[in-house]
Design a protein around this motif. Structure first.
Motif, PDB file in Angstrom:
ATOM      1  N   GLY A  83     -37.896   8.675  38.803  1.00  0.00           N
ATOM      2  CA  GLY A  83     -36.676   9.391  38.499  1.00  0.00           C
ATOM      3  C   GLY A  83     -36.538   9.135  36.849  1.00  0.00           C
ATOM      4  O   GLY A  83     -37.258   9.153  35.890  1.00  0.00           O
ATOM      5  N   ALA A  84     -35.129   8.883  36.685  1.00  0.00           N
ATOM      6  CA  ALA A  84     -34.589   8.835  35.306  1.00  0.00           C
ATOM      7  C   ALA A  84     -35.206   7.636  34.609  1.00  0.00           C
ATOM      8  O   ALA A  84     -35.486   7.708  33.293  1.00  0.00           O
ATOM      9  CB  ALA A  84     -33.103   8.579  35.191  1.00  0.00           C
ATOM     10  N   THR A 119     -43.021  17.315  31.928  1.00  0.00           N
ATOM     11  CA  THR A 119     -41.932  17.376  32.956  1.00  0.00           C
ATOM     12  C   THR A 119     -42.379  16.559  34.378  1.00  0.00           C
ATOM     13  O   THR A 119     -43.586  16.771  34.617  1.00  0.00           O
ATOM     14  CB  THR A 119     -41.259  18.731  33.406  1.00  0.00           C
ATOM     15  OG1 THR A 119     -42.391  19.538  34.188  1.00  0.00           O
ATOM     16  CG2 THR A 119     -40.666  19.296  32.075  1.00  0.00           C
ATOM     17  N   GLY A 121     -36.830   4.101  30.962  1.00  0.00           N
ATOM     18  CA  GLY A 121     -35.277   5.003  30.846  1.00  0.00           C
ATOM     19  C   GLY A 121     -34.977   5.562  29.615  1.00  0.00           C
ATOM     20  O   GLY A 121     -34.169   6.323  29.071  1.00  0.00           O
ATOM     21  N   VAL A 133     -40.730   9.536  30.021  1.00  0.00           N
ATOM     22  CA  VAL A 133     -39.716   8.329  29.885  1.00  0.00           C
ATOM     23  C   VAL A 133     -40.351   7.194  30.252  1.00  0.00           C
ATOM     24  O   VAL A 133     -41.190   7.029  31.113  1.00  0.00           O
ATOM     25  CB  VAL A 133     -38.596   8.654  30.844  1.00  0.00           C
ATOM     26  CG1 VAL A 133     -37.435   7.464  30.627  1.00  0.00           C
ATOM     27  CG2 VAL A 133     -38.023   9.949  30.478  1.00  0.00           C
ATOM     28  N   GLY A 146     -30.756   4.573  32.643  1.00  0.00           N
ATOM     29  CA  GLY A 146     -31.356   4.896  33.927  1.00  0.00           C
ATOM     30  C   GLY A 146     -31.870   3.846  34.477  1.00  0.00           C
ATOM     31  O   GLY A 146     -32.395   4.231  35.499  1.00  0.00           O
ATOM     32  N   GLU A 176     -35.692   8.260  26.857  1.00  0.00           N
ATOM     33  CA  GLU A 176     -36.440   9.414  26.665  1.00  0.00           C
ATOM     34  C   GLU A 176     -37.619   9.556  25.579  1.00  0.00           C
ATOM     35  O   GLU A 176     -37.489   8.724  24.545  1.00  0.00           O
ATOM     36  CB  GLU A 176     -35.343  10.558  26.250  1.00  0.00           C
ATOM     37  CG  GLU A 176     -34.352  10.793  27.462  1.00  0.00           C
ATOM     38  CD  GLU A 176     -35.250  11.646  28.347  1.00  0.00           C
ATOM     39  OE1 GLU A 176     -36.147  12.063  28.271  1.00  0.00           O
ATOM     40  OE2 GLU A 176     -34.430  11.557  29.514  1.00  0.00           O
ATOM     41  N   ASP A 217     -37.720  10.106  43.751  1.00  0.00           N
ATOM     42  CA  ASP A 217     -37.796   9.181  42.646  1.00  0.00           C
ATOM     43  C   ASP A 217     -38.974   7.853  42.947  1.00  0.00           C
ATOM     44  O   ASP A 217     -39.299   7.385  42.047  1.00  0.00           O
ATOM     45  CB  ASP A 217     -36.420   8.151  42.752  1.00  0.00           C
ATOM     46  CG  ASP A 217     -35.309   9.346  42.014  1.00  0.00           C
ATOM     47  OD1 ASP A 217     -35.586  10.205  41.441  1.00  0.00           O
ATOM     48  OD2 ASP A 217     -34.063   8.814  42.044  1.00  0.00           O
TER      49      ASP A 217
END
Length: 283
Positions: A248-249, A238, A227, A224, A176, A229, A243
């Motif tokens: 973001g990711a 969550t 990047g 996260v 990510g 998890e 972003d």
């Protein structure tokens, strides 16, 4: 140029060449050490194994660093002096947790973070063990080796910039990853952790800050990090929103909130370093 002049310049050239060889050996050697240590630590899923192997890897990396500095640089490893180790690590741990909590808390106020349930204590413990190895290996390479080498040759300001940029660039290989994520990491973490090193002349505070941030971000808040998890946390959560707000990711480390919060800490640490006369000019 006369023959005499050429002869006179040779010793100095030889000294510089040897210095570059030693510096290269340190950087390359501890880059390999970091990759190996992080890979082993990341593969540990059993909490008991992680809590045992992670700290052992950290101790091994610190020993290797001390050994290499004494043998290659031929100097005393003052940055790992044991006298203030416990105190500085604990202060760093607390500081890292507070900075992470402030980032996630502000993110929650903007509606970007929400706890959805309880997680896994054993999973969180696995993360703690893993992060011990990761925090130490990265601090040894980027602050101990890279920052130290550049500061001793070209001064503190260039060392801050170089070590921060390289710290951000290495995160481009993470899942990510984005250019903005690398910039955010360089500014918020690379600069702050180097500033902690400058302010104290010790790696212990930087290690504590790095470890506290990672533990809180992943094992406590379940988000996260860089990047990757979350593999286990006390809560499940969550993030939602743009972003620039959530990261973001890449996670909250790519959020402008983290950049602002950690930059404030960096400013405080730099002010302390200046007051203590620890800013070094070019050699």
């Amino acid at each position: 140029m006369t023959n005499t002049q050429r002869v006179q310049s040779t010793p100095q050239t030889g000294i510089l060449s040897r210095a570059w060889v030693r510096a290269t050996a340190l950087v390359v050697g501890f880059a390999i050490v970091m990759i190996a240590s992080n890979s082993i630590a990341s593969a540990l899923e059993n909490p008991l194994a992680a809590l045992l192997v992670g700290p052992l890897l950290a101790v091994l990396v610190l020993w290797l660093y001390g050994f290499a500095v004494r043998r290659i640089e031929r100097r005393t490893v003052t940055e790992l002096a044991p006298r203030r180790a416990t105190r500085l690590v604990l202060i760093g741990l607390a500081g890292g947790i507070v900075l992470s909590a402030a980032t996630v808390g502000i993110l929650a106020l903007f509606g970007g973070y929400r706890i959805t349930g309880w997680g896994s204590v054993s999973g969180a413990l696995s993360v703690v063990g893993m992060m011990c190895a990761i925090a130490v290996a990265e601090e040894v390479l980027f602050r101990g080796v890279i920052f130290g080498l550049v500061q001793r040759r070209w001064g503190t300001w260039l060392a801050l910039a170089v070590s921060a940029v390289l710290f951000g660039l290495v995160h481009l290989v993470n899942p990510g990853a984005t250019v903005w994520g690398a910039i955010a990491i360089a500014v918020e973490a690379g600069m702050m952790l180097a500033a902690a090193y400058v302010a104290t002349g010790s790696l212990w505070l930087s290690i504590g800050l790095h470890l506290g941030w990672n533990i809180a971000t992943v094992a406590i808040f379940g988000t996260v990090t860089s990047g990757s998890e979350s593999r286990g946390a006390i809560v499940t959560a969550t993030t939602s929103g743009p972003d620039w707000l959530t990261g973001g990711a890449f996670g909250p480390e790519a959020s402008v909130i983290a950049v602002i919060v950690c930059s404030a800490a960096t400013a405080v640490l730099i002010r302390i370093a200046r007051r203590r006369g620890r800013i070094v000019s070019r050699a």
